[in-house]
Design a protein around this motif. Structure first.
Motif, PDB file in Angstrom:
ATOM      1  N   ARG A  15       0.836  -1.188   0.000  1.00  0.00           N
ATOM      2  CA  ARG A  15       0.000   0.000   0.000  1.00  0.00           C
ATOM      3  C   ARG A  15       0.872   1.240   0.000  1.00  0.00           C
ATOM      4  NH1 ARG A  15      -2.079   1.684   5.965  1.00  0.00           N
ATOM      5  NH2 ARG A  15      -2.877   3.383   4.684  1.00  0.00           N
ATOM      6  N   ARG A  16       0.353   2.288  -0.561  1.00  0.00           N
ATOM      7  CA  ARG A  16       0.986   3.597  -0.458  1.00  0.00           C
ATOM      8  C   ARG A  16       0.205   4.417   0.550  1.00  0.00           C
ATOM      9  NH1 ARG A  16       2.338   5.130  -6.752  1.00  0.00           N
ATOM     10  NH2 ARG A  16       4.541   4.532  -6.684  1.00  0.00           N
ATOM     11  N   GLY A  17       0.804   5.509   0.952  1.00  0.00           N
ATOM     12  CA  GLY A  17       0.063   6.416   1.812  1.00  0.00           C
ATOM     13  C   GLY A  17       0.482   6.320   3.258  1.00  0.00           C
ATOM     14  N   ASP A  18      -0.430   6.659   4.115  1.00  0.00           N
ATOM     15  CA  ASP A  18      -0.145   6.759   5.532  1.00  0.00           C
ATOM     16  C   ASP A  18       0.176   5.406   6.155  1.00  0.00           C
ATOM     17  OD1 ASP A  18      -2.738   9.251   6.017  1.00  0.00           O
ATOM     18  OD2 ASP A  18      -0.648   9.444   5.365  1.00  0.00           O
ATOM     19  N   TRP A  19       0.918   5.442   7.229  1.00  0.00           N
ATOM     20  CA  TRP A  19       1.169   4.271   8.050  1.00  0.00           C
ATOM     21  C   TRP A  19      -0.097   3.905   8.815  1.00  0.00           C
ATOM     22  CZ3 TRP A  19       4.083   0.311   8.417  1.00  0.00           C
ATOM     23  CH2 TRP A  19       4.295  -0.368   9.625  1.00  0.00           C
ATOM     24  N   LEU A  20      -0.925   4.885   9.100  1.00  0.00           N
ATOM     25  CA  LEU A  20      -2.176   4.648   9.830  1.00  0.00           C
ATOM     26  C   LEU A  20      -2.985   3.571   9.130  1.00  0.00           C
ATOM     27  CD1 LEU A  20      -3.792   5.858  12.259  1.00  0.00           C
ATOM     28  CD2 LEU A  20      -5.008   7.240  10.558  1.00  0.00           C
ATOM     29  N   GLY A  21      -3.512   2.669   9.898  1.00  0.00           N
ATOM     30  CA  GLY A  21      -4.325   1.604   9.334  1.00  0.00           C
ATOM     31  C   GLY A  21      -3.514   0.472   8.749  1.00  0.00           C
TER      32      GLY A  21
END
Length: 124
Positions: A98-104
């Motif tokens: 996944r790309r993006g935030d570490w959140l989740g």
């Protein structure tokens, strides 16, 4: 990105396995990576995750202290070293990106790409 998981097999309780997940493409180093597993009759569950830089990792409580996630961005590969395996670790293991935030990081719904899975069977 395309993902290819390997390294599964049959091992006795207390043994070790190392899973690998090879990724295609030049942008592997920008993806956060995760390992999930699904046992027969059970829902998919989070196992471990690693930030794109490799500096941050996270583990499910059930594997903490026994499993280690790592990555080699030069080789486009993420690993899951599994030690002190237990029969309850038996499952199909999937890598995901996944790309993006570490959140989740522990929610499979946040991952965009999945490998085909590799079977891990731990005998008692």
């Amino acid at each position: 990105v395309q993902l290819q998981a390997s390294g599964g097999g049959l091992v006795q309780a207390g043994g070790s396995l190392r899973l690998s997940c090879a990724a295609s493409g030049r942008t592997f180093g920008t993806y956060n990576m995760g390992w999930f597993r699904q046992a027969p009759g059970k829902e998919r569950e989070f196992v471990a995750a690693i930030f794109w830089s490799g500096r941050t990792t996270a583990y499910a409580d059930s594997v903490k202290g026994r499993f280690t996630i790592s990555r080699d961005n030069a080789k486009n590969t993420v690993y899951l070293q599994m030690n002190s395996l237990k029969p309850e670790d038996t499952a199909v293991y999937y890598c995901a990106a996944r790309r993006g935030d570490w959140l989740g990081y522990n929610d499979g719904r946040n991952y965009n790409f999945w490998g085909q899975g590799t079977q891990v069977t731990v005998s008692s």
